[in-house]
Structures are given as C-alpha cells and as structure tokens.
Design an enzyme around this catalytic site. Structure first.
Site, PDB file in Angstrom:
ATOM      1  N   GLY B 130       0.846  -1.123  -0.141  1.00 24.87           N
ATOM      2  CA  GLY B 130      -0.083   0.008   0.031  1.00 24.87           C
ATOM      3  C   GLY B 130       0.865   1.283   0.029  1.00 24.87           C
ATOM      4  O   GLY B 130       1.939   1.202   0.117  1.00 24.87           O
ATOM      5  N   CYS B 131       0.250   2.255  -0.433  1.00 18.65           N
ATOM      6  CA  CYS B 131       1.241   3.770  -0.431  1.00 18.65           C
ATOM      7  C   CYS B 131       1.422   4.152   0.987  1.00 18.65           C
ATOM      8  O   CYS B 131       2.627   4.382   1.354  1.00 18.65           O
ATOM      9  CB  CYS B 131       0.282   4.793  -1.263  1.00 18.65           C
ATOM     10  N   PHE B 132       0.534   4.152   1.824  1.00 18.83           N
ATOM     11  CA  PHE B 132       0.925   4.736   3.231  1.00 18.83           C
ATOM     12  C   PHE B 132       2.021   3.638   3.691  1.00 18.83           C
ATOM     13  O   PHE B 132       2.972   4.009   4.293  1.00 18.83           O
ATOM     14  CB  PHE B 132      -0.190   4.675   4.055  1.00 18.83           C
ATOM     15  N   THR B 134       4.125   1.780   2.296  1.00 17.30           N
ATOM     16  CA  THR B 134       5.540   2.221   1.754  1.00 17.30           C
ATOM     17  C   THR B 134       6.064   3.133   2.465  1.00 17.30           C
ATOM     18  O   THR B 134       7.564   2.709   2.913  1.00 17.30           O
ATOM     19  CB  THR B 134       5.339   2.180   0.285  1.00 17.30           C
TER      20      THR B 134
END
Lengths: 321, 321, 321, 321
Positions: B130-132, B134
C-alpha cells in the site's frame, strides 16, 4: 424584523445566504426548507455554521413570512411558484434563471441594483442575476449607458468551482480540477441572455455580439472577467463615465489599477478597472460568485425591497488571503 | 519483450501504470481490461496518454501474456484470481490489499523490494504494498532491522487525493477539499496490518504500537510522513544504520536534510531523513503515492521478477514544481 | 467608542485586525502606524479593504487612544514599549511573543480567554497567544484542568502560509509551496514555551513532554492540529470534561465528529473533537490562524478588557468553501 | 554522445532542462555553469534531482562541448555570447528572447519545429521560442498558412507561476497567488513580437492585430490558451487544415474535443482543438510552459540539429493528476 423563509436550503447558494443572514440585524430566519434533509440540523449540512444557527431543515412550507428566497436551482423555481399558493404579501427573491428574461418574467424584476434600483425598491418579486452575468454586466453597462458600444464585446471570465454547485461531477473532482484549467459552453453560456437584455435596456439597437468564453478555474470562490471592445472615446472620459454610472452604487468600486480576484472574495463588492489601449477599452471586473454573484446580491435586493440601507448585513469581513 | 496484461484498466493505478509502461523499453502492453469501458480508446479515459498509446479497452481476457497487473481495487483481486484459470506461467502483480498479509497470502510475496528483494526475484505472484504502508515502512524498517524499536512509534502521514481513487465522494469534491485538511481512520488504517507484519519480520517480538494518523491533504499526488519513536542510539549511528540498510536500494535516498514532498512527485523515489532530538529519533519520508506507493513499485517488482535492472523504465522525469 | 491605535500596520496580522475592526460597532480607528508605508492609503497595502476604510498610514505616534495593538513582529514589541512613553491609561494588546512567558511578562496577562478570563477583564496589558499555541492549548487544557495528563502529548499541526507573514522566502514562494508539504522546527517550535506554561498553570507538576511537529501546508489560512496522549478515563467522561471546561466559552465548540479545517476559516471559532482509542485520547482542533490565532483573539481580548460582550464585532461570515 | 554545457544553470528552465537531459540517452552533461552557486552540488538547488545527478555547479567556462544551452534570462544571453569567444563548432540554443526577432537574430534560427523544421536541422544557433508564444502560435499558424486570417485574433492565455521564474515577487508569494487570478501586460506582452513575425512568415501582409491578454494562474505549470477570430471557412475544412499542418509534427495533436490543461503537464505535447461557432473559429491550445514552452522544445531543437529523432529523450511520463 423581516421574517425569512428559504426554499432549497441545502445547496450552496442557500448556505451562503444563511451565512449572511445569521449576521443580518433585521431578519429572522423562519424556516429553511429542504426535502432531502428534512429533520436534520442545518449545521449538519452547512457545517461551518455550527455555533451560529440552531434549528433543523423542514419539509413543511409555511407562508407566514415576509420574504422567501428560492434557492432550488434552475428550472425548479417556476414549478415551485406555480404549484404553491404563495400569498401576495410574501415577497419572492428567486436565485435561479427562471424569471430573468422579460419574455417569461411574470412580474419578476431583474435584480441588478446598479441597473434597476428604483424598480427593485418597489418590486414584490425579484429575479436575482447570474454570477457571470453580474460580473460581466457591471463591466459593460456603463458603456451601453453612454451608447458607446459599436462592435463585438470580447469576454473571458474564469469562475470558481462553487459555481457548479455541490453535485459531484467529473469536472468537480479534486484530482481532476486541482491545478487544471478548461473552458466550457464557449459563446453559448446561458447568462448571455440576461447580459444582452440589459445592454439593450440601456443601448437599444446595439447590434454587436458579446463573445464570451467561460473558464473553469482551480479555486472555489470568485469570478475574474476581462472584457474589451472597440471604443474611440478618450480614456479619461471613459473612466469618468464609469465613475458617474457607479457614483451611487454601494458595492461597485472603480479602481485606478487592475484588481486581483482575491480582493473581493467573501465580500459583496465588485471591483472594476478601465484602461484604454489604442482604440480598445479594456475593463476588468471581479466578484465573489456566491455573494455579489448570488446570495449577497439577493440580500442587497431584499434590503432595497424593505426600505433598508443596501449595506445592512452585507459589510462582510473579506478573506484577505 | 515482456507481454503485459492489465486488469481494472480504467482506474487511477492502472492509468499510472500505463503512463510508466508506455515508456518501458522491455514491455509490450497486450491488453487493458475494463468492463465498464470496453471498446473505448484507452486515451479516452486516461486522456493525457493521447499520442502515447493506441488501442481500446477490452472486456475479453487472454492469458497468453507473461504478467498481469491487477488494478481492480481491494476485494476484487481475490475473486478475480479465484474465478479465472490463470495459467501458472503467468506472473501476477496485485496492487490491492487482498494478498498482503501472510495469513491469506496464498503464495503471494509481499513486494517491498527494500525488504524482500531476493524473494521477489523468484516470486511468481506479488502483493504490491500500500501507499501509506510503503512510506511508513521505509521510515521504520531500518530501526526494526537493528532491533532498536522499544516503544510506540508515532506516525502522521498526509496523502494526496488520488489515494482515494476516482469515485466521486464528499471528500474528493473540489469545493470541499481545496484548502482543507482533515483526518480519517485514526489509529485504525488498513495499512497497519502490513506495516506491523514487516516490523515483526525484522524485529520479532516488538511489542509496541504503531500509532498512525492519516491526513487528507489538499493536493493530488504525494505522501509525506513524519515518524518518531524513543531511541537512545547515537544520531550518527542511527543515520549510518539507515544508510547501510538502503545501500543497495535503487530508489531510497537518505538525505542530510528534511525533504519536502514535491522532491519526489512523479518519481519512484523515497526520500528519507533521520535526526535525533534528545532520546527521540525523527524520520521523515516521502513518496509519490501512485508511483513508489503503487504502480511504480509494481513495475520495480516486475523488473526484479524478470531479471531486469530495477530501474529499467522507471527513470521518470520528476515534476519539479 | 473605543479609540484604537495600531502599530506595525502594514503586516498580515494588522491587516486582519483592520478587516475585523472596520465592522466592529464600538471602535474608532484613530491611527494605523507604519514607518515603511507612511503617507500611503491603508487600502493600498490591504487592498481588499478598498471601499471599507479611508485614511493613510502614519509614522506619527499619538497616545490619545484607549488601546493600542502592537503588530510589529516578534522582538519589536518590547523595544517599542520600552522606547515609548505610553500613558498608563492606554491599554496594550501585543500580538508578538515578547511578553507571553511569565518570567518576562512585565505585567502583561496571557490573553487566552478560555484560560484567563477574569484576569483579562481587569488587565491593562495583554500578551496575545500564538496561533499554534492557541489551537494546541485548546486541545490539551481540559485534560490538564482535570489533572489527567500523565505521559507525553503528541501533536502534529499544519498551518497555512500566512503564518509566515508577508516577507518573501523560499518556503513562501508559490512555485515551491503549491502542492507541497514539509516540516520545520520539529520538537522545538517557539510556541512550546507558552503551551507548557499554561499546562503547568492547570496541572502543576506535569512532567511529560509536548512533542510537537509543525507542518507547512499548501493553503493560506487555517491550522489543523491532531493531539493525543495516554488517558485511561472513559470517553464519556472525557467528553463531558471538555464540554464542562468550555461551557462558557463563546468561540470553542466541542463537536461529536472530527472537524475539517475549512469549517473555521474566516471565523474566530475553535472546533474541538475528542475520541478515545483504547487508552489513547485523540483530540482534533482547528482555528483560523490569523483570527482565533491572532487578530480575532486580540479583539476578543479587547472586548473583555472594555466590558463588552466577547462576541461584539466577531460574528464574522465564515468562508464556507 | 552529445556533450552539453548549460549556462545559467540554477534557474527554472535550466532545472527543467537537467530533468530532461538526465534521461536523454544521447547526451552527456559536461558542465552546468552558475556564478551564484559555483561549488554547490547541482541537486542542492534542483533538489528533486537527488539520486539522478552528481556533480557541482561551476563558474568556469569550457567550450569543448557540442552544444550549450543558455538559460540566463532575457538580456543576459546576448551579452554572454558577445563577451565570450565561443568556438564556431559549438552549437548554441538560447532560451531567452534576445535573438528571436529577425532584425536582431544574428544568425539564430527561430526554433519552433512546427514552423521552421528544415532550417532548424541545419542551424548552428537557435533562438528557442517563448512559452506563451509557443502555445499561441501553434493555435494560429495553420490559419496563417492557409491565408485565412482576415481580422483581429483574440487570445486569452493563463500561465503557471513558474513562468515568472524563481525570484520572489509580490505576485509569486503563495499567500497572494493561491486561489487568485489577475492579468498583466494586456495587449503588450513581449511575446507578441515573435508571434506576429511568424504569422507574417506564413501570411505575408496580414494586417490584423493579435489582441492578447495574459493571465496569472494559481498553479505552477502549464499554459492554457483560447484563441478565436473571424473565419468563414467550413469547420470540417478548418479542422482538416490543422491536421494537415501538423501531420508530421511529433508533439502537436489535434483533438476532437477541447483539452484540459493537465493533459499536457510534464510532457512536451501541445494539444489543439478547433471548433466553429457561426463565423468564428475557436482554437484551444495547451502546453507545459517549462517543457514545450521552454526546455523540452530546446531539447527537441537539439535533437533536430544533431540528426536525432525529435522524440529522443522527450517521451516523458505525464503527471496525470
């Protein structure tokens, strides 16, 4: 106190109207009508009003008021008026475009105070002007009043996203609109009708075109219009004509420099600048689309209809930044 | 050439994947699947790709490809995988959260190259982070690798609107989000699962909490995270540990000053800064949520799976401004 | 009428003060002092005030006023006070941080009405709180009042660009700041002094740290703070304590949902929300940094000092969008 | 490999040039000249380039290169060229306006590939077009090529803040520019010279005026122009003329719908749309002001001068959002 009812109370123009009226010393808000939000606190929709307003939306209509503002959106006002038995002593201020054109005005007076001041004072029903229409007319009308329009008028005006209301759409999606610019309805925007009507009112027989390109801006509030046309009159004389035309206007200021849009955000002002470039006159004009372009002008009209000073309740703190 | 298929091709992560792959020298885009847009040109949805890509979306599946990227959204990937007979030679890179947790991984390798480099190289199926997750893991993991986590970790991270995808919602409406800040899912964001899993992988038995407050930012792209925790190790030694941990990483840079978010927008980079304040270590970390936080990292994983240099096709021109 | 003088009249907080005072029914603006702009019309600097205020900046000081607001910036107030012979009947409201700490207060009362209401009413000199300090204290103080602070308090607060004033700098350049996020002065912001001082005033002996990370936001106005700490008290009881603490406050509202920042822009309000997550209490708090965080609070203090209702002249139309 | 030197390396166009050249497969950056930043790492100024470029700015000039790009700003290029003994085998691409007008071109070829393709291929010295000039010419020139311009051309074009460079100014201050719109240099922008010159090149004797109002937008990158004029030719025929004119152009696309500006941000593309309204032809045109409007076009010219495909190194990942 003026007892006020609001129809279509959950939309953007109704919210802005409420933000103004909660500070207006001469009005009582009798009811805020909304079918979709009936029973909900008003500040559950217009959330910044928490602490400023109590009470819920209602779906019950009552006409023991002095004035109703219709904020239901274009096309809905006429059907509301026609399907309800509104007592004749209740004044109506309609924010839609349903009654703006004389051919279908049904007794509504076009509510641009700088054009129709006396008629508004005695009106029972007001068709409140459109936002673009306000910014553009205030830029053009002094020329028309002098009969100085001879050729096409070129208009480019950029508007904030609140002009499109609260319904989600592709062009109101943040991921799309942020840092973006686009145009729409080039040369065919629906406000051209009222703009041309007002020009004809002042300069009957003007045969030119108002060529208007509306632009979607990446900001929420404001309209900035640049307007130019052929004009051989001296700059000094043109500026003087604008100052004369607006000498009694409470919210139009003719500046000696070109305004930037944020000077008017959260106010009822329209700032105007006039300059000549050879035989071209350039007028810049800016307003807050939801205030002078909608709900503020509606309150200004109400003040006039009830014999109040135009500025009562409208000396709003500007945003500044 | 690697033959690529894309599932869920009309969404934001698929668009970003296509923007990267059209410039990737070792891939051919075999098909872009979308039920809702089947038959429409790809650049009718991802409009900035006009001139860069020909071809239409298809609703026909074909598995004569080397890899498929699943961009369908959380919950849809598992049902897609389970209801289709994907040949075993087809590698899968899934951008959803369906296979990120080991308990339900079904053979998918968690695709954070800085954590699982070797496993990714030999994997057939990747669960892309996921972005957060990462941005936050890249800030924390070097501490866990050293066993230096002793107390709660405090995380505040702000994300752009594209993290919420293209479906219109109240919080993606421009008139609301412009100039606005808000939080959501405090201490309960769904990415905490994968973050904690990776911490445990490096520092088994860490008993603290990652206390994470996600913030909605008024910008479209990027994540900026500030992360701090108790740590008595010397600043010099901590910084050295970060540099050591990332010495082979291609897209993580440990800076000697705190980054600003725009340094990474439109790149696959993660910028990290580490500083001590008394016994507190503060780590700032930023990524482009759709690139290192999604589609760029997916391509980085693809490169690794196919034996390419990690950077092939990922040296993107940063936005700069 | 209260005769008002303003020192440092060309800066942002002075501009915001003027925007408020032009609508305040009980004040007369006697003079607006500015060395750099002496002789220029006030609305040539604060351009949105065109039509609202006449008169020029002056470099002449006169003390036949009832109150002076010092808006000169940190470090300049003390030298102004010490080098001028201000008559003792002239009340002083200082917006800088020069007199906020008791050790150097020289008789100035710390002007947070929700903390020092009675002292403000009888004060002759007020040290107006900082913007971050206001948002953060209003989130923490009810816990301190109950003696419920036991461990560190974690604060992340993001501010608009106007907090940095009008001097151009790298971090106020539009091309840099637009769509950007960064932090500064982590754990060391100058407002921590006054925050800790107020906590000690209510909970003497609290030994924890306020760990505060300030964030630069890509908007002009507003502060949004998220604040959390360990707390084993029941959510119901905590919320009740906040409501009790603010039961007489005119501009603090405890909501039952987390606010978004734009709810308060262009108002003097602070919106607060309290929620428990396990043994952690999370408080969100937001204000307009230039109003409740500066000039609005200064007027609130003036109202109190002169025996007016706190809300006189402060019922500002919120921006809404 | 083409050896490249850059003069004025610390400014915005030099930064954008470096962002492109670090990914260009046929160039080596030999030196980046900057007096003010000599000795500092290049990525200390262009911070997003960290990890992409090593090396420092230099204040030493060396001409053992194949091409130099002059990014020093208007007025500085001519003095640089005249005061340095640049060997004749070194090609020059100047991004300023110093050599764009034929009267003072001194052998520089006006580098608009869509207009002067063959001349560029054999040129040794290029005057790279201005940003507004590029967007506007690409909208007008196909009409001029047909001899279809008969009356004034009306242009409104809005630009991002990077067009004004990195020097702080009142109109580049975030607190002012955010959410603001304003105009400047109406009818007198310095790019009108090169626009008119190119029109005359294609339609000698055109006697109309290009009436151009430049607008400052509240975004960092991009130009959106709307252009219209009188034209009695059929819409179909006009569109066909545009497609014919651009049939070999690599970076101009004639769309069948009006573009939005973000379609081109971070690319070298220009998107064009043509539509008729009565006897008025409306052309919309958009570019990234720093890429097709400056550094990208400079690289496109370099490619042509060195016999490379125009697109080498210029297939940039668009921003998308």
């Amino acid at each position: 106190m003026i007892k006020v009812g609001i129809i279509g109370g959950a939309g953007y123009t109704a919210g802005e109207l409420l933000r103004i009226l909660v500070g207006h010393p001469e009005t009582d808000i009798a009811f805020v009508h909304s079918t979709s939000n009936a029973g909900n606190p008003i500040h559950s929709v217009h959330k910044d009003l928490v602490g400023d307003i109590e009470g819920d939306f209602t779906d019950q209509l009552q006409f023991d008021v002095d004035v109703i503002f219709i904020c239901s959106g274009h096309g809905h006002s006429r059907s509301f008026v026609e399907s309800n038995d509104i007592p004749s002593h209740v004044k109506i201020i309609d924010l839609s475009n349903d009654y703006r054109l004389k051919d279908h005005a049904d007794g509504f007076v076009y509510g641009l105070p700088e054009l129709n001041l006396e008629a508004i004072k005695t009106a029972n029903k007001i068709a409140n002007p459109g936002c673009f229409a306000t910014a553009i007319q205030l830029a053009i009308l002094p020329l028309a009043a002098k009969g100085w329009l001879t050729e096409d008028v070129h208009v480019n005006a950029i508007t904030g996203s609140t002009g499109a209301g609260q319904n989600p759409s592709a062009t109101s999606h943040f991921s799309w609109r942020n840092n973006n610019i686009s145009i729409y309805k080039a040369f065919s925007h629906q406000h051209l009708g009222e703009i041309n009507q007002s020009i004809q009112q002042l300069q009957d027989g003007y045969a030119g075109d108002v060529k208007f390109i509306p632009v979607r801006g990446n900001f929420t509030k404001g309209i900035f219009a640049s307007v130019y046309t052929h004009c051989t009159v001296d700059e000094k004389e043109v500026v003087a004509a604008y100052k004369e035309f607006y000498k009694d206007a409470k919210y139009v200021h003719v500046l000696d420099y070109a305004p930037d849009m944020k000077q008017v955000v959260n106010t009822n002002k329209c700032l105007i600048h006039v300059e000549k470039h050879g035989d071209t006159v350039l007028v810049t004009s800016c307003i807050d689309n939801l205030i002078k372009g909608a709900s503020g002008q509606a309150v200004q009209n109400m003040n006039l209809m009830f014999g109040l000073d135009q500025k009562v309740g409208l000396q709003l703190k500007s945003l500044g930044f």
